[in-house]
Scaffold this motif. Structure first.
Motif, PDB file in Angstrom:
ATOM      1  N   THR A 194       0.828  -1.209   0.000  1.00 13.38           N
ATOM      2  CA  THR A 194       0.000   0.000   0.000  1.00 13.38           C
ATOM      3  C   THR A 194       0.862   1.259   0.000  1.00 13.38           C
ATOM      4  O   THR A 194       0.687   2.147  -0.829  1.00 13.38           O
ATOM      5  CB  THR A 194      -0.917   0.014   1.237  1.00 13.38           C
ATOM      6  OG1 THR A 194      -1.708  -1.174   1.247  1.00 13.38           O
ATOM      7  CG2 THR A 194      -1.820   1.237   1.228  1.00 13.38           C
ATOM      8  N   ASP A 251      -2.125  -7.577 -11.799  1.00 19.05           N
ATOM      9  CA  ASP A 251      -3.039  -8.214 -10.859  1.00 19.05           C
ATOM     10  C   ASP A 251      -2.355  -8.747  -9.608  1.00 19.05           C
ATOM     11  O   ASP A 251      -3.013  -9.343  -8.758  1.00 19.05           O
ATOM     12  CB  ASP A 251      -3.732  -9.388 -11.568  1.00 19.05           C
ATOM     13  CG  ASP A 251      -5.234  -9.236 -11.554  1.00 19.05           C
ATOM     14  OD1 ASP A 251      -5.741  -8.298 -10.913  1.00 19.05           O
ATOM     15  OD2 ASP A 251      -5.898 -10.061 -12.200  1.00 19.05           O
ATOM     16  N   ASP A 289      -5.081  -8.177  -2.446  1.00 22.67           N
ATOM     17  CA  ASP A 289      -6.293  -9.002  -2.323  1.00 22.67           C
ATOM     18  C   ASP A 289      -6.055 -10.453  -2.736  1.00 22.67           C
ATOM     19  O   ASP A 289      -6.899 -11.314  -2.470  1.00 22.67           O
ATOM     20  CB  ASP A 289      -7.426  -8.401  -3.159  1.00 22.67           C
ATOM     21  CG  ASP A 289      -6.996  -8.092  -4.578  1.00 22.67           C
ATOM     22  OD1 ASP A 289      -6.076  -7.282  -4.769  1.00 22.67           O
ATOM     23  OD2 ASP A 289      -7.560  -8.692  -5.511  1.00 22.67           O
ATOM     24  N   SER A 291     -11.955  -9.325  -8.860  1.00 24.02           N
ATOM     25  CA  SER A 291     -10.859  -8.677  -8.135  1.00 24.02           C
ATOM     26  C   SER A 291      -9.647  -8.574  -9.050  1.00 24.02           C
ATOM     27  O   SER A 291      -8.540  -8.939  -8.686  1.00 24.02           O
ATOM     28  CB  SER A 291     -10.525  -9.464  -6.871  1.00 24.02           C
ATOM     29  OG  SER A 291     -10.191 -10.794  -7.208  1.00 24.02           O
ATOM     30  N   HIS A 292      -9.877  -8.090 -10.269  1.00 24.93           N
ATOM     31  CA  HIS A 292      -8.793  -7.939 -11.234  1.00 24.93           C
ATOM     32  C   HIS A 292      -8.565  -6.470 -11.569  1.00 24.93           C
ATOM     33  O   HIS A 292      -9.402  -5.628 -11.303  1.00 24.93           O
ATOM     34  CB  HIS A 292      -9.093  -8.756 -12.485  1.00 24.93           C
ATOM     35  CG  HIS A 292      -9.195 -10.231 -12.188  1.00 24.93           C
ATOM     36  ND1 HIS A 292      -8.114 -10.970 -11.767  1.00 24.93           N
ATOM     37  CD2 HIS A 292     -10.249 -11.073 -12.199  1.00 24.93           C
ATOM     38  CE1 HIS A 292      -8.488 -12.205 -11.554  1.00 24.93           C
ATOM     39  NE2 HIS A 292      -9.786 -12.307 -11.795  1.00 24.93           N
ATOM     40  N   ARG A 293      -7.405  -6.222 -12.177  1.00 26.67           N
ATOM     41  CA  ARG A 293      -7.069  -4.826 -12.512  1.00 26.67           C
ATOM     42  C   ARG A 293      -7.735  -4.437 -13.822  1.00 26.67           C
ATOM     43  O   ARG A 293      -7.110  -3.855 -14.715  1.00 26.67           O
ATOM     44  CB  ARG A 293      -5.551  -4.656 -12.638  1.00 26.67           C
ATOM     45  CG  ARG A 293      -4.742  -4.925 -11.395  1.00 26.67           C
ATOM     46  CD  ARG A 293      -4.919  -3.938 -10.256  1.00 26.67           C
ATOM     47  NE  ARG A 293      -4.364  -2.616 -10.375  1.00 26.67           N
ATOM     48  CZ  ARG A 293      -3.090  -2.289 -10.226  1.00 26.67           C
ATOM     49  NH1 ARG A 293      -2.186  -3.196 -10.013  1.00 26.67           N
ATOM     50  NH2 ARG A 293      -2.689  -1.031 -10.319  1.00 26.67           N
ATOM     51  N   ASN A 294      -8.979  -4.769 -13.964  1.00 25.36           N
ATOM     52  CA  ASN A 294      -9.743  -4.423 -15.158  1.00 25.36           C
ATOM     53  C   ASN A 294     -10.982  -3.639 -14.735  1.00 25.36           C
ATOM     54  O   ASN A 294     -11.953  -4.225 -14.267  1.00 25.36           O
ATOM     55  CB  ASN A 294     -10.159  -5.694 -15.901  1.00 25.36           C
ATOM     56  CG  ASN A 294      -8.979  -6.385 -16.557  1.00 25.36           C
ATOM     57  OD1 ASN A 294      -8.222  -5.772 -17.292  1.00 25.36           O
ATOM     58  ND2 ASN A 294      -8.812  -7.659 -16.275  1.00 25.36           N
ATOM     59  N   PRO A 326      -9.071  -3.768  -7.166  1.00 27.78           N
ATOM     60  CA  PRO A 326      -7.865  -3.691  -6.325  1.00 27.78           C
ATOM     61  C   PRO A 326      -7.390  -2.251  -6.105  1.00 27.78           C
ATOM     62  O   PRO A 326      -6.825  -1.940  -5.059  1.00 27.78           O
ATOM     63  CB  PRO A 326      -6.820  -4.487  -7.128  1.00 27.78           C
ATOM     64  CG  PRO A 326      -7.622  -5.420  -7.984  1.00 27.78           C
ATOM     65  CD  PRO A 326      -8.846  -4.623  -8.356  1.00 27.78           C
ATOM     66  N   GLN A 345      -6.991  -0.256  -2.636  1.00 31.89           N
ATOM     67  CA  GLN A 345      -5.715   0.407  -2.365  1.00 31.89           C
ATOM     68  C   GLN A 345      -5.942   1.858  -1.944  1.00 31.89           C
ATOM     69  O   GLN A 345      -5.375   2.329  -0.959  1.00 31.89           O
ATOM     70  CB  GLN A 345      -4.849   0.342  -3.642  1.00 31.89           C
ATOM     71  CG  GLN A 345      -3.468   0.926  -3.524  1.00 31.89           C
ATOM     72  CD  GLN A 345      -2.485  -0.089  -2.929  1.00 31.89           C
ATOM     73  OE1 GLN A 345      -2.861  -0.979  -2.181  1.00 31.89           O
ATOM     74  NE2 GLN A 345      -1.223   0.089  -3.256  1.00 31.89           N
ATOM     75  N   ARG A 364      -7.240   2.043   1.491  1.00 29.29           N
ATOM     76  CA  ARG A 364      -6.201   1.804   2.495  1.00 29.29           C
ATOM     77  C   ARG A 364      -5.313   3.030   2.677  1.00 29.29           C
ATOM     78  O   ARG A 364      -4.910   3.363   3.786  1.00 29.29           O
ATOM     79  CB  ARG A 364      -5.338   0.593   2.098  1.00 29.29           C
ATOM     80  CG  ARG A 364      -6.005  -0.746   2.372  1.00 29.29           C
ATOM     81  CD  ARG A 364      -5.017  -1.904   2.211  1.00 29.29           C
ATOM     82  NE  ARG A 364      -4.556  -2.052   0.848  1.00 29.29           N
ATOM     83  CZ  ARG A 364      -5.119  -2.829  -0.074  1.00 29.29           C
ATOM     84  NH1 ARG A 364      -6.176  -3.548   0.222  1.00 29.29           N
ATOM     85  NH2 ARG A 364      -4.629  -2.887  -1.298  1.00 29.29           N
ATOM     86  N   LEU A 365      -5.024   3.699   1.558  1.00 32.70           N
ATOM     87  CA  LEU A 365      -4.202   4.916   1.652  1.00 32.70           C
ATOM     88  C   LEU A 365      -4.938   5.998   2.439  1.00 32.70           C
ATOM     89  O   LEU A 365      -4.348   6.669   3.287  1.00 32.70           O
ATOM     90  CB  LEU A 365      -3.834   5.407   0.248  1.00 32.70           C
ATOM     91  CG  LEU A 365      -2.766   4.560  -0.459  1.00 32.70           C
ATOM     92  CD1 LEU A 365      -2.709   4.884  -1.952  1.00 32.70           C
ATOM     93  CD2 LEU A 365      -1.383   4.784   0.180  1.00 32.70           C
TER      94      LEU A 365
END
Lengths: 486, 486
Positions: free
Chosen positions: A72, A442, A446, B215-218, B241, B245, B248-249
Motif C-alpha cells: 500500500t 493483478d 487481495d 478482483s482484477h485490474r480491469n 484492487p 488500495q 487503504r491509503l
C-alpha cells in the motif's frame, strides 16, 4: 519470483553466469554427503518451544500487516525505480519498528531498465487494440509488420535465418497450471529464449503469449535476454485473451499486420540495497540462520505475491522468534533482497559479500513463490543432519506439511550462495494459482489469503528457530565451484 | 447489458425518459390480464417438432461460430466508433451467410461519445498509478485533488453543498455477487447517480469502485449521466484492487492527493443501424416473433458476453428454425440492436418504428445477460395464453429451465416496446460470473462456455418456434402510456 534452478549445477550457472531459465521447485538430487563430524540434533525443550511458536504464529497477523504496508505505502518497486528507493527506506523502518536488534543495508549495483509506455494494435480490416507488456530488458521501438505464428520455441528456433525478415515472430504457447509451478519451465524459456530465436530468423519484433495460467487482460512481464552478438528487437508478452485473438486472426488465412510501440530500455546503472535485520541469538550470536524474500517487484502490480509475501513471511517469523522468552542459540537474520527479478542481483551480492562467513551460516531459506500454503519441506543437508531435519519436519507436519527428502531446492536469492556450499531448506508453497498473477498488474494484496500467509509464517518460524537452536550444523561449507562447460 | 427495468413502470420511464438505473432480472408484477378472446394453444405436432429442434440445437455450434466471428473479426464496437460501422456490415453479411430470407437495416441516431486516454496516479509519499476507466458520458479533463471517501451513494448524497470544493469524491462500495445479477442494482445506481451527487457537494471529479464482482485490474465502464443544470465533472471507475488500495491509503489518516487525466467526451451525433434478419413463416409470414441481442459493445473488451453472445444466440436459434423441414406459422425476426449501452437507442428506435405493427408482434425476447445457462422462464402473457406458456415451459424443462411465473422481465432492448404493450418472454441466464467481466477489457471470447451457449440457443429456438407456431396470441396490444410523475 523469477526462477529457481533445477539443479545445483544450474544454480552454479546462475551464480557464475547470472542467467538461467528453469522451472521452480523441481527436484534436486540430494546426494547423501558422507557423514563426518557429530550428528546434528535438537533438544526436546527446543521442540516444545517450536511447537508453541507454531501455534502463536498461526494466530499472528504481523506478516499480513507487513505486506499490506509494503504494497500500500510503497506499491510497485521495480529495481532502480523511485519505488525501489522508497522500498529500501520502508524496509529499514519496518525492521526497526518490529523490534529487530540490528538493521543495516548492503549495496547492490545493477543496470537499470525503464518502462515508459507500450501499445499494440492490429491494422487493417480487423483493426483493434492488443493488450501487451514489454519484456524486461527489451529495447524500445515502433515496429509494423506481418505476424508469423509459432506453436513452440522449437518451431521458432527452426525457422531459417532471414525467413522472418521484416516480420513479427509470435509464439502462442500456453503454459500448464501445476501445484509446483513446473509449467513455468517452458514459459520462462519462451520468454528468455524467444527474442534471440526471433532475431536469428530475421524478425523485427517478438511477441509471445504471456507465461501465465490466467485468462485475463493482464499481460505478464518478466526479464528476457539477448544472446551476445545479436541486435535486440522490441519484445513483448500479450495477455492470454489477446494471444488467442491474434491466433484466431492469423487462422483466418490472410496476412495480419500488427503495429507495436514500446518506449522502454536500459538507462545506466543503479545502486540499491539488500536490507537486513537481525534478532540476536542467545548463545552463538555470530552464527546465523538466514531467511528472506526479495524486496523488488515488477512495476505492473504492487508485488504482493511476488514477493511482498516472502518479505513479510520472513520478517514476521523473525519477529515472533525475537519476541520469545528464550531466544534460540543462533541469530535469525532476515534479508529483503534487492533486484531479484532482473538477475538475482541481491542474492549474488549477498553471497559475494558473505562468502567468507559461509560456515557461520547455519542454513538459509527464501520464500519467493507467492502466499499459498506450504505443503512440503526438504533440505540439502548431509546425512549427519538428517535426524535434526526430521525433528523439524515433525513439528511442521501438523501444518499440513509433508517431509519430502530429495525434492525442492533453494529459493532464487539463496541459490547463488547454496551453489557455493550454503546449507539450504525448502518450504514449498502451493503455487496452483501463482501464475495467474505473477508479474502482472493483478499482483495485488487481495490475492493473499491471511490464513495461508500465517501458515507460512508458522512454518518459517519453526524452521528458523529449530535450525538456530540445533546442536550441530546443516552442512554449510565452501565448495570449489567449477562452472560447467556450455 | 446495461440495465433491465425492475418494473414495467420503470420500463416506461426508460422509454419515455431514456435513462433508468435498475437491477437486472428482478421481478415484475405480472398482473393477470382478464381473459378475453380464444385460449392460446400449441398443437402436439408443434411440441414434437420443438423437442427435436431442442436436441439439434444442443449439438449445434453455429452460435459459437457467430460470436467467435464477431468478437474476432470486428472486436470492440462501441456505439459510434469505426467498430460500430464494421459490426453493422458484419451483421448484414452474417445474416445472409446464415441463409436468412430477408435482411435489412433501420437507422438509429444518437450522440457519440469517444474515449481517447485515461490515467490516474496517487501523488506524494505513496505515489503510484491507479487503474481506472472513464464512465461513458464523462467529460475529459485533468483534475488534481484530495480524495474524500464515502462508503455509499447515500453518504455522498448527504454531503453538504460545497463541502467537497476542490476535492475528488470517491465511493467505495462493493456490489454483491448474485445469480440474478441483483447486486447490479446498487452498482449501477452508484455509477449513474454518483457524479451528480458529487457535483452537488462541490467536487471536481468523481471516482467509484467499479460496479463489478471481480478482483482484477480491469475496471468496469458503463454509461453515467449528469442531472440537468449541473456542470459535468470527470468521472471514472477504479478497478477493484485500486479502489481497495485507495481506501487503504485514505485510512492511513493523511490527505491522499490523486491526479486524474481523462481525454474523452461527446463529439456530435452518429447514425448507426439496427440490423434485422428474418426467417419467413409458413402461413402467417407478416406476423413475427422477435428475438435478439445488442450489436454494440463497450470499447474496452470485445463484447463477447455483452452482448456478442446475445446476438449469436438469437442468430443461431433463427437459423435452426429456418433450417427446419416445416417452418413455424409465423416469421422469426432476429434483431441485432444498435447502441444499447448508452441509452437503449436501438430498442427505442425499433419500438418507435414498429409501434403501429405491435399486434403483428407475437412476442419478443432479448438475450443480454451473458452466456451462462438459462435457469428460469417466464412471460408477461395474459391468462388466456398461460396454457401455451406452460406448454413452452414443458419443452424447456429438460434444459434445466424452471417455469417461474411472475418473475423476470423483458430484456433491455425489448423493454421500451414491452412498456407499450409488446408481449414478452424472459429466459433468465445464470449471471453469477457475469459482473466479473461486464464492461471490462476482460469481456472476451474465452469467457464463453460453448455448451452453455448451445443450451441458450436451444431455449431460444424452442421458445421462438413454439410461440411462432401457436394458435392464438400472447397479448401484444398497444397500451396508453402515461409517464409517471417524478
Amino acid at each position: 519470483m523469477r526462477l529457481v534452478p533445477t539443479t545445483l549445477a544450474a544454480a552454479v550457472l546462475a551464480f557464475t553466469l547470472g542467467a538461467v531459465q528453469a522451472a521452480p521447485q523441481t527436484d534436486v538430487q540430494t546426494k547423501g554427503v558422507p557423514t563426518k563430524g557429530v550428528l546434528t540434533k535438537i533438544a526436546q525443550t527446543s521442540v516444545d518451544n517450536a511447537t508453541q511458536l507454531r501455534e502463536r504464529a498461526l494466530a499472528d497477523d504481523t506478516a499480513y500487516e507487513v505486506v499490506e504496508s509494503l504494497t500500500t505505502e510503497v506499491g510497485p518497486r521495480m529495481a532502480g525505480s523511485e519505488g525501489d528507493a522508497r522500498a529500501v527506506a520502508w524496509a529499514v523502518a519496518k525492521f526497526k519498528s518490529l523490534g529487530y536488534d540490528k538493521v543495516w543495508t548492503e549495496p547492490v549495483t545493477f543496470p537499470k531498465w525503464e518502462r515508459k509506455s507500450e501499445s499494440a494494435e492490429v491494422l487493417g480490416d480487423h483493426s483493434q487494440k492488443l493488450t501487451l507488456t514489454a519484456l524486461g530488458g527489451s529495447p524500445g521501438g515502433t515496429v509494423e509488420g506481418e505476424v508469423v505464428r509459432f506453436a513452440s520455441l522449437k518451431d521458432l528456433a527452426d525457422a531459417p535465418a532471414g525467413s522472418l525478415k521484416g516480420k513479427i515472430a509470435f509464439i502462442d504457447f500456453t503454459m500448464e497450471r501445476a501445484k509446483d509451478g513446473s509449467g513455468y519451465g517452458m514459459g520462462s524459456q519462451i520468454r528468455g529464449g524467444g527474442p534471440s530465436a526471433a532475431i536469428r530468423a530475421g524478425a523485427s519484433a517478438y511477441l509471445m503469449r504471456s507465461a501465465g495460467t490466467d485468462s485475463h487482460r493482464n499481460p505478464h512481464t518478466g526479464i528476457t535476454h539477448f544472446d551476445d552478438g545479436l541486435n535486440p528487437i522490441p519484445s513483448a508478452a500479450l495477455a492470454a485473451p489477446d494471444a488467442a485473438q491474434l491466433s484466431r486472426l492469423v487462422a483466418l488465412g490472410k496476412p495480419v499486420r500488427v503495429k507495436l510501440a514500446l518506449d522502454c530500455g536500459w538507462t545506466g546503472t543503479y545502486t540499491s540495497q539488500n536490507v537486513i535485520g537481525e534478532m540476536r541469538g542467545r548463545s552463538k550470536p555470530d552464527e546465523v540462520v538466514v531467511i528472506g524474500g526479495h524486496l523488488d517487484s515488477w512495476d505492473l502490480g504492487t508485488g504482493a505475491i511476488d514477493d511482498g509475501a516472502g518479505v513479510a513471511i520472513a520478517m514476521g517469523a523473525g519477529k515472533l522468534i525475537g519476541d520469545m522468552k528464550q531466544r534460540p542459540a543462533r541469530t535469525i537474520r532476515v534479508v529483503a533482497f534487492s533486484n531479484e527479478e532482473q538477475g538475482l542481483y541481491g542474492g549474488r551480492a549477498y553471497a559475494q559479500q558473505h562468502m567468507g562467513d559461509i560456515r557461520k551460516h547455519q542454513i538459509g531459506a527464501e520464500s519467493d513463490f507467492g502466499a499459498g500454503r506450504i505443503y512440503a519441506f526438504s533440505t540439502g543437508a548431509p546425512e549427519r543432519a538428517l535426524g535434526a531435519v526430521k525433528q523439524i519436519a515433525d513439528v511442521l507436519a501438523p501444518l499440513g506439511i509433508e517431509y519430502t527428502p530429495g525434492q525442492g531446492g533453494p529459493g532464487p536469492d539463496i541459490s547463488p550462495f547454496a551453489a557455493n556450499g550454503l546449507a539450504w531448506g525448502a518450504l514449498r508453497q502451493d503455487g496452483t494459482d501463482y501464475f495467474d498473477y505473477h508479474h502482472t498488474p493483478d499482483d495485488t494484496l487481495d490475492k493473499i489469503d491471511p490464513k495461508a500467509l500465517a501458515q507460512n509464517v508458522a512454518a518459517y518460524a519453526v524452521f528458523a528457530y529449530l535450525a538456530a537452536d540445533a546442536d550441530g550444523d546443516f552442512g554449510s561449507e565452501r565448495k570449489q565451484v567449477t562452472p560447467p562447460r556450455e
